[in-house]
Design an enzyme around this catalytic site. Sequence first.
Site, PDB file in Angstrom:
ATOM      1  N   ASN A 103      41.557  26.890  44.304  1.00 47.14           N
ATOM      2  CA  ASN A 103      42.310  25.807  43.655  1.00 47.14           C
ATOM      3  C   ASN A 103      43.558  25.388  44.437  1.00 47.14           C
ATOM      4  O   ASN A 103      43.942  24.221  44.405  1.00 47.14           O
ATOM      5  CB  ASN A 103      42.670  26.190  42.220  1.00 47.14           C
ATOM      6  N   SER A 115      39.938  35.880  39.954  1.00 45.39           N
ATOM      7  CA  SER A 115      39.594  36.261  38.587  1.00 45.39           C
ATOM      8  C   SER A 115      39.832  37.745  38.333  1.00 45.39           C
ATOM      9  O   SER A 115      39.883  38.555  39.271  1.00 45.39           O
ATOM     10  CB  SER A 115      38.125  35.935  38.315  1.00 45.39           C
ATOM     11  N   VAL A 116      39.937  38.099  37.058  1.00 49.21           N
ATOM     12  CA  VAL A 116      40.129  39.504  36.677  1.00 49.21           C
ATOM     13  C   VAL A 116      38.945  40.378  37.113  1.00 49.21           C
ATOM     14  O   VAL A 116      39.157  41.449  37.697  1.00 49.21           O
ATOM     15  CB  VAL A 116      40.384  39.622  35.161  1.00 49.21           C
ATOM     16  N   PRO A 117      37.691  39.989  36.851  1.00 48.04           N
ATOM     17  CA  PRO A 117      36.580  40.851  37.275  1.00 48.04           C
ATOM     18  C   PRO A 117      36.566  41.129  38.773  1.00 48.04           C
ATOM     19  O   PRO A 117      36.349  42.273  39.201  1.00 48.04           O
ATOM     20  CB  PRO A 117      35.331  40.062  36.841  1.00 48.04           C
ATOM     21  N   THR A 118      36.808  40.096  39.590  1.00 45.51           N
ATOM     22  CA  THR A 118      36.837  40.303  41.037  1.00 45.51           C
ATOM     23  C   THR A 118      38.045  41.135  41.433  1.00 45.51           C
ATOM     24  O   THR A 118      37.953  42.001  42.316  1.00 45.51           O
ATOM     25  CB  THR A 118      36.841  38.953  41.778  1.00 45.51           C
ATOM     26  N   GLU A 143      47.003  38.780  41.844  1.00 46.63           N
ATOM     27  CA  GLU A 143      47.439  37.649  41.010  1.00 46.63           C
ATOM     28  C   GLU A 143      46.173  37.091  40.384  1.00 46.63           C
ATOM     29  O   GLU A 143      45.370  36.447  41.047  1.00 46.63           O
ATOM     30  CB  GLU A 143      48.167  36.606  41.861  1.00 46.63           C
ATOM     31  N   CYS A 155      45.770  28.806  37.314  1.00 47.44           N
ATOM     32  CA  CYS A 155      45.756  30.084  36.595  1.00 47.44           C
ATOM     33  C   CYS A 155      46.911  30.210  35.602  1.00 47.44           C
ATOM     34  O   CYS A 155      46.796  30.901  34.587  1.00 47.44           O
ATOM     35  CB  CYS A 155      45.787  31.241  37.580  1.00 47.44           C
TER      36      CYS A 155
END
Length: 512
Positions: free
Chosen positions: A174, A250-253, A271, A305
Site C-alpha cells: 500500500n 498482516s498479523v498472520p504473516t 508493524e 493499516c
Amino acid sequence: MQVIFYRFIKMTVVKPKSGSLQHALNLLPPTLNWINNEFVTGRGSNLDVVYKGTGNVVMSSKQANADDVDVAVKSAKTAFQDFKKLPASSRSELLLKAASLLESKLSDFAHLECLDTGKPFYEAEIDMGTGIECLKLIGGILQDYHGNHYDMNGSFAYTTREPLGVVGAIGPWNYPLQTACWKIAPALACGNTVVYKPSEYTPLTTLALASLFKEAGLPSGVLNIVSGGGSIGSLISNHEDVSKVSFTGSVPTGKRVMEACSHDLKKVTLELGGKSPLIVFDDANLRNAVSTALNANFFSQGAVCSNGTRVFVHRDIADEFTKQFVERTKKLRIGDPMAASTQVGATICKMQYDKILNYIDLARKEGATVLCGGESVTPEDPNLKDGLYFAPTVLGDCRDDMTCVKEEIFGPVASVLVFDTEEEVIARANDSLFGLSAGLCTNNLSRAYRVMSQLEAGHCNINTYNMFPPQLPFGGFKMSGFGRELGSECLNYYSQTKSVYVETGDPWCPFD
C-alpha cells in the site's frame, strides 16, 4: 481536494495534478532485482507488473529465488565489514544526498508509484514527500545519536550504539516507497546493510530508490532488493546471516516472520494490522469531524493499516453526522489514477477486491445497512474497464460483534457505530485485538486529554487523522505489533548497546 503532509516544522499543501501513463512506462526498470549496485535478472519464475488502473501487464521479469536471496545476503554481509566503519557524518551525508535526489525526481517517482499501486497521482506525490522527509529527518539527527559517558569516582564508563549487521526488511503493497524509506533510512543510519523485499505487487519505486542510493554514493552491496512473493520473505527471515527483520503487513504473516526469527533469536520489528477507532463527540465541529472520518477511511482505496474504520458517533449527532458523511462519500471521484480529478483509484489485485466484496456481503447478512457504495464501479473511460474499482462504502446499523467491525477489511469501508457515554465508548474502542491507531474529535480540551490517555493505541490523532510527522514514532500496541518506525526512537531498533567500564587505577582484587 487538498491534502496536507509534514515538511519538518511547516506543512506544505499539495494541489492535485495529473500524471502521464506513458511517462510512467518510460521509467520502468530493466529487471526486478538489485544486487551489488546493479540490476540483476532473477532466477525464479516470471513476475508480472500490472498497471492497476487498466489491469494491463506493463512489465514481466524474473523474480528472485533462493540462490538470489543467498547472493544478496552474502553481498550485504561482505559490505557490512567496511560500511559499519563509515563515520556517522558520512552516513548522514548519504541519507541527505538521497533525500535531495529523490526531491529532484519526485514527479518521476510519483509516476512509478501511481502505476504500481493504483492510488491517485496526487496521493503518490504526497507519499514521495513523506519518504523524503523521513530521509531528511534520520540524516539530520544521526550525528546526535550516540552513547553516554559516566563518571565512576576517578574511573569512568561509556556506552556506544553499534550496528546489528544485515537487516532483512519486508515491505507492504500500500505504501511501497514510504515504507522502504522508513526501514532503509534507520538501518543505514546505524551502519547496517540491507536486503529488502518489496511486495510482489509493487516493486518499482523500491528498485528506483536503490538506484538513487547508488547515485548518492552508497557503496556496492550495502542495499540489495530481491523481488518475489512470500517465499522470498521466508528465505530472508530464516537466513542465518540476517541479524534483524523488519516487517510491515498482516498479523498472520507477522507471526510467521516472528516464528522464523525465533530459531536463531533475530531481532524483529513488526508493524501489523489495525481496526482503529475514531470517536466523534457531540461537541465536535461537525464538518471537520466528517472531514476527519473521510481522511480516516478513504486514502489509498482504504488500504491503510492505521485507518479509523470503526467510526463511533455520539447519539445526539449521529443522524446528522452520518447524513453528511454519506453525502460527501458519494461525491468522491473514482477513476483513472493518473487523472488530476481522481480521488479514489484502483484496488491492488483481484484477491483483495474479492475480499472486500465478501466482507460487504457478510455485513449485509449480519444486519448492517449499506448507506452508500458497497459495489464495484466501472469508469466511463473504456481503457479502464479491466481495472478493479470499488465504491467508497459507509455501513450503518453496525454492532460491535459484526465481522466488518472486528476484522481488518483493508478496503474503503467505514462502519458507523453509535454511543451514549464517554466511559462506554472508551471501553468499546479498546475492545479489539488491535492497537495501532486511534482518533477523536472534540472541542473540549480536557476531554481530549482524558480520553486519549485511556485509548490503547500506539499512534493517535485529535481533531484530525492519519497524520504522521516523521518526528513522531509510529507503531502499535497489542496485536498491531511492536517496535517503532520514525522519530529518533526508531534508531534504537536498528542498533545495539555496548557498555564499557574503564579502570584508571589498580583493579580491585580480593584474591591477592
